[in-house]
Design an enzyme around this catalytic site. Structure first.
Site, mmCIF file in Angstrom:
data_model
loop_
_atom_site.group_PDB
_atom_site.id
_atom_site.type_symbol
_atom_site.label_atom_id
_atom_site.label_comp_id
_atom_site.label_asym_id
_atom_site.label_seq_id
_atom_site.Cartn_x
_atom_site.Cartn_y
_atom_site.Cartn_z
ATOM 1 N N ARG A 170 -70.986 0.288 -12.408
ATOM 2 C CA ARG A 170 -71.421 -1.077 -12.721
ATOM 3 C C ARG A 170 -70.263 -2.053 -12.608
ATOM 4 O O ARG A 170 -69.194 -1.826 -13.176
ATOM 5 C CB ARG A 170 -71.957 -1.148 -14.150
ATOM 6 N N HIS A 227 -72.441 2.544 -5.376
ATOM 7 C CA HIS A 227 -72.422 3.998 -5.491
ATOM 8 C C HIS A 227 -71.367 4.586 -4.550
ATOM 9 O O HIS A 227 -71.123 4.041 -3.474
ATOM 10 C CB HIS A 227 -73.784 4.591 -5.129
ATOM 11 N N HIS A 266 -74.787 -4.058 -4.733
ATOM 12 C CA HIS A 266 -76.211 -4.387 -4.702
ATOM 13 C C HIS A 266 -76.808 -4.465 -6.093
ATOM 14 O O HIS A 266 -76.221 -3.981 -7.061
ATOM 15 C CB HIS A 266 -76.974 -3.351 -3.877
ATOM 16 N N GLU A 292 -79.016 4.805 -0.467
ATOM 17 C CA GLU A 292 -80.397 4.630 -0.892
ATOM 18 C C GLU A 292 -81.099 3.622 0.000
ATOM 19 O O GLU A 292 -80.452 2.939 0.807
ATOM 20 C CB GLU A 292 -80.439 4.158 -2.359
HETATM 21 ZN ZN ZN Z 1 -78.360 1.533 -6.620
#
Ligand code: ZN
Length: 315
Positions: free
Chosen positions: A192, A97, A172, A115
């Site tokens: 992605r 991200h 991740h 996150e």
């Molecule tokens: Zn994620």
């Protein structure tokens, strides 16, 4: 208004999702491929709605803009956090991200996405992917072009109760057999890198975003280990997992009673296990596993009674 605000979640279907959100929390999920419960969210892609009381039927972003006093006039155009429960019934794509400044510039003023994960449950041999072994972007691309995923990606074994901090820029993925509570910045931007070459239900493969991923990722990988701080009392235990720029995340384990003061702008709370009551200003609210609520500004003293485990966060 010094009362808790209970919220109804929304659900997202994903190719890697399953049925565990119904099995664990009795949620009415849309299909057997339900991947995400957006439990506390003001993101336009899935808004939580107030369940009861004076604000019943309003969504969280309406609350944020119309009643800033509930959040202590916290300075942000948008509700800054998003709590999800994820059912990784299959492997998620390898992803990354962006941070705030990249997202602001290239993603229509989205927030970046840092996150963190609290592992609610997982299979015995479950793993996550966090970080990579490349020293340069060239090496990263070279390993991808040669399909050397095992050489590239860093895997880690996990168990229930583990906590992982995943700053923006970290490569991740959750692998299959994991139920996670995710606390994140309120963003829905994912780049992605690899999706196991699998087709989506419509037959196409999901889009990859390699160029953007390489632009935002951290090379070489920097591991961000967080040391939980545990405070054990007779009737409850408080674990502070992370206190950082975007959020502070705790676990409250109530064995019989926990009395605290709400001294933040607001707190967001998810009941993961057990049942009991929440007492605020002489009102008693029954709570149990699968419920999510906000403790607004200046609630002051509140008491949790019962036997339960909750994940709590605030900005
Ligand atoms: Zn994620």
């Amino acid at each position: 208004m010094k009362q808790p605000i209970f919220l109804t979640p929304t659900f997202q279907e994903r190719i890697w999702g399953g049925e565990n959100l119904r099995k664990l929390y009795h949620y009415e999920i849309p299909s057997e491929h339900t991947g995400e419960c957006w439990a506390i969210s003001a993101h336009p892609n899935g808004q939580s709605v107030v369940k009861s009381g004076r604000f019943e039927g309003k969504n969280l972003s309406q609350l944020w803009s119309e009643y800033p006093e509930l959040f202590g006039h916290y300075e942000s155009d948008h509700f800054p956090l998003l709590t999800k429960i994820l059912d990784a019934n299959d492997d998620l794509s390898i992803q990354v991200h962006p941070n705030d400044s990249y997202a602001r510039q290239f993603e229509n003023c989205e927030l970046g996405k840092t996150e963190c994960w609290y592992i609610i449950d997982c299979a015995e041999d479950a793993e996550i992917i966090i970080g990579h072994h490349a020293q340069t972007k060239e090496e990263f691309m070279h390993l991808i072009e040669n399909n050397q995923w095992d050489e590239l990606l860093q895997r880690e074994k996990i168990k229930p109760g583990d906590f992982f901090y995943v700053p923006s820029g970290t490569i991740h993925a959750l692998c299959k057999g994991i139920i996670v509570l995710e606390t994140q910045q309120s963003s829905d931007t994912t780049y992605r890198v690899y999706d196991y070459d699998r087709p989506s239900p419509s037959g196409d493969k999901r889009e990859l975003h390699l160029e953007k991923a390489v632009a935002v990722m951290t090379v070489p990988h920097v591991a961000k280990k967080v040391e939980p701080k545990v405070w054990e009392m007779d009737e409850a235990t408080i674990t502070t997992f992370v206190e950082d720029r975007y959020f502070t995340v705790y676990k409250w384990e109530v064995h019989s009673r926990l009395e605290l003061v709400q001294d933040q702008h607001f707190m967001i709370v998810s009941v993961l296990e057990g049942e009991g009551t929440l007492e605020v200003n002489r009102h008693v609210y029954p709570i149990d596993k699968g419920q999510h609520f906000i403790l607004p500004y200046r609630i002051e003293n509140f008491v949790l009674n019962g036997n339960m485990s909750l994940i709590v966060s605030h900005p």
